[in-house]
Each structure stands twice: as structure tokens, then as C-alpha cells.
Design a protein around this motif. Structure first.
Motif, PDB file in Angstrom:
ATOM      1  N   UNK A  76       1.309  -1.450  -0.093  1.00 51.43           N
ATOM      2  CA  UNK A  76      -0.473   0.068   0.142  1.00 51.43           C
ATOM      3  C   UNK A  76       1.031   1.313   0.012  1.00 51.43           C
ATOM      4  N   UNK A 104      -1.115  15.433   9.019  1.00 49.33           N
ATOM      5  CA  UNK A 104      -2.613  15.436   8.658  1.00 49.33           C
ATOM      6  C   UNK A 104      -2.502  13.630   8.742  1.00 49.33           C
ATOM      7  N   UNK A 105      -3.495  13.494   8.787  1.00 51.43           N
ATOM      8  CA  UNK A 105      -3.610  11.879   8.202  1.00 51.43           C
ATOM      9  C   UNK A 105      -2.537  11.153   7.643  1.00 51.43           C
ATOM     10  N   UNK A 106      -3.060   9.732   7.460  1.00 48.75           N
ATOM     11  CA  UNK A 106      -2.194   9.093   6.111  1.00 48.75           C
ATOM     12  C   UNK A 106      -3.182   8.744   5.506  1.00 48.75           C
ATOM     13  N   UNK A 123      -4.890   7.108   2.165  1.00 46.07           N
ATOM     14  CA  UNK A 123      -4.097   5.896   0.653  1.00 46.07           C
ATOM     15  C   UNK A 123      -4.550   6.475  -0.109  1.00 46.07           C
ATOM     16  N   UNK A 173       5.082  -1.441   8.145  1.00 40.45           N
ATOM     17  CA  UNK A 173       4.839   0.259   7.296  1.00 40.45           C
ATOM     18  C   UNK A 173       6.995   1.015   7.185  1.00 40.45           C
ATOM     19  N   UNK A 174       7.144   1.560   6.463  1.00 37.42           N
ATOM     20  CA  UNK A 174       8.127   1.577   5.904  1.00 37.42           C
ATOM     21  C   UNK A 174       8.404   2.886   6.682  1.00 37.42           C
ATOM     22  N   UNK A 175       9.468   3.065   6.846  1.00 34.93           N
ATOM     23  CA  UNK A 175      10.065   5.025   7.470  1.00 34.93           C
ATOM     24  C   UNK A 175       9.506   5.844   7.068  1.00 34.93           C
ATOM     25  N   UNK A 176       9.374   5.750   5.518  1.00 27.53           N
ATOM     26  CA  UNK A 176       8.651   6.798   5.035  1.00 27.53           C
ATOM     27  C   UNK A 176       9.676   7.456   3.969  1.00 27.53           C
ATOM     28  N   UNK A 236       0.684   5.249   0.805  1.00 28.30           N
ATOM     29  CA  UNK A 236       0.061   6.467   1.483  1.00 28.30           C
ATOM     30  C   UNK A 236       0.758   7.758   1.784  1.00 28.30           C
ATOM     31  N   UNK A 260       0.847  11.499   3.565  1.00 30.68           N
ATOM     32  CA  UNK A 260       0.928  12.171   4.428  1.00 30.68           C
ATOM     33  C   UNK A 260       1.546  13.409   4.529  1.00 30.68           C
ATOM     34  N   UNK A 287      10.379  11.493   2.609  1.00 31.89           N
ATOM     35  CA  UNK A 287      10.404  12.581   2.555  1.00 31.89           C
ATOM     36  C   UNK A 287      10.327  13.293   1.376  1.00 31.89           C
ATOM     37  N   UNK A 299       5.367   7.285   2.313  1.00 31.47           N
ATOM     38  CA  UNK A 299       4.660   5.845   3.232  1.00 31.47           C
ATOM     39  C   UNK A 299       4.299   4.736   2.796  1.00 31.47           C
ATOM     40  N   UNK A 346       5.069  13.358   2.472  1.00 36.43           N
ATOM     41  CA  UNK A 346       5.506  11.682   2.785  1.00 36.43           C
ATOM     42  C   UNK A 346       4.827  11.236   3.056  1.00 36.43           C
TER      43      UNK A 346
END
Lengths: 113, 116
Positions: free
Chosen positions: B34, B42-44, B46, B107-110, B36, B38, B112, B93, B91
Motif C-alpha cells: 500500500x 495530517x493523517x495518512x 491511502x 510500514x516503511x519509515x517513509x 500512503x 501524509x 520525504x 509511506x 511524506x
């Protein structure tokens, strides 16, 4: 549709205070419920989970109980530490949707010494 | 434990360039991953569900031609932001579902992404 609602933040607490972050959900099926934590500049970490009604998830002093009757999954901790400062996300997933995760808006917590 | 690796963790590039972000499951196979997005504080949200060996499923409002997803193997999904513009800065993720367990997504670390 399926959704998650969390209490508005930011929340600021003194060290050793009691923490509650409210979370309620709307889902058409029988979701699994999660709390994720995101520290500044980092990705998400699973904090705890519950997969069925009355299950209690716990980890690192945090707890949350899956309440089907109130569609809630409130996060609690008896004594917070400065290191708990982060953003907390309540989330749900439905197995019928490839376990797609739906997140709440997040609640920012700051713990001051 | 199960680990998802995202690369790069931070990228800055000029407007108009394309940027590829990789998401790897290091010690498990993931039929489904998946992506995402962000925004700050704010929230993630999808963006899309990445399916190994088939086309990704995009959420409503996400431009398929803008955000290209490829899931060519059971351990790798890539997100390519094509002709990136400053409004694509965010960001990103990824997460991966272990094909052989009923454990929650990892989850990955994202990444930026900053577009100048």
C-alpha cells in the motif's frame, strides 16, 4: 463509509500524568483495530492491536479495549513519559478490503517534564 | 521481526523531474503493498493498493498517470511521481502485508519528497 474518529489535539500533559485518547469507529463489517505511533520525522510503528470484541491490546504501558457496543477503542496509559511524545493514530482494517487500513486524523501528544 | 525498507528516505529535486520511491519487504513476501501520502500534521491518506503481477488499484481522486505504481515481484513495489511539481511535495509511506500470515501491515519509515 468506514471511518475512524479521534479526539482533537494537541494534547499536552505533565510527566507521570494519566493519558486517554478517545477513538471511535464506523465500519460495515468486523474490523481489526489498531493504534499506531509516529515519532517526529519517522514512519509508523504499530503500538497495539485488537482483532475482536472485548480484546485488550497492550504494549509499553499502553492499553486499549475493543468495545463493540460503543464502537470505541480508547488508548490509555497510567503514567506518561517525555519519550511518549508523538502522534498517535487510531486505525481499522477490514479483511474484505485486502486489509486496507483506514486511519484516524491523529492526535499529537506532548509530555513535558 | 518483519521489516519494510523504503528508499530513499529523503529526496529533493527540481520541478518537472520524475522521482522513484522503492518499498521492499526484507524478510517476507508481500502480494499486496500500500502507498500512503501524509501532509504535514495530517493523517495518512491511502493513495493506492499495489498488487503483485497486476495493475494497482487507485483511490478516488488519485491520478494514475501521475503516480505510477509497479509491483513486479513479491518483495518490491515502486512508486514513481512523474513530472513532479511543488504540490507533490509530501511524506510518502508504504506498507506491506505478509502473504502468509494474518499479521498487521508493516510500514516503511517513509520518504520525504521536496520539489523545488
Amino acid at each position: 463509509g468506514d471511518s475512524v474518529t479521534q479526539m482533537e489535539g494537541p494534547v499536552t500533559l505533565s510527566e507521570e500524568a494519566f493519558l486517554t485518547i478517545n477513538c471511535t469507529y464506523t465500519a460495515t463489517g468486523y474490523p481489526s483495530l489498531f493504534w499506531y505511533v509516529q515519532y517526529p520525522g519517522e514512519g509508523l510503528q504499530l503500538l497495539l492491536k485488537a482483532t475482536k470484541a472485548d480484546d485488550k491490546g497492550s504494549n509499553k504501558g499502553f492499553e486499549a479495549t475493543y468495545r463493540k457496543e460503543t464502537t470505541s477503542f480508547h488508548l490509555e496509559k497510567g503514567s506518561v513519559q517525555v519519550s511518549d511524545s508523538a502522534v498517535y493514530f487510531c486505525a481499522l482494517s477490514l479483511p474484505t478490503s485486502y486489509d486496507k487500513v483506514i486511519f484516524g486524523p491523529g492526535t499529537s501528544l506532548s509530555v513535558i517534564p | 521481526g518483519a521489516v519494510v525498507s523504503q528508499h530513499p528516505s529523503w529526496v529533493i529535486c527540481k520541478s518537472g523531474t520524475s522521482v522513484k520511491i522503492e518499498c521492499r519487504s526484507l524478510d517476507f513476501q508481500a502480494t499486496t503493498m500500500f502507498w500512503y501520502r501524509q501532509f504535514p500534521k495530517q493523517s495518512l491518506m491511502l493513495m493506492a493498493t499495489s498488487n503483485e503481477g497486476s495493475k494497482a488499484t487507485y483511490e478516488q481522486g488519485v491520478e494514475k498517470d501521475k503516480f505510477l505504481i509497479n509491483h513486479a515481484s513479491l518483495t518490491l513495489s515502486t512508486l514513481t511521481v512523474t513530472s513532479a511539481h511543488p504540490e507533490d511535495s509530501s511524506f510518502y509511506i508504504c506498507s506491506a502485508q505478509d502473504s502468509y500470515s494474518n499479521q498487521p501491515q508493516h510500514f516503511g519509515d517513509g520518504t520525504r519528497l521536496s520539489i523545488l
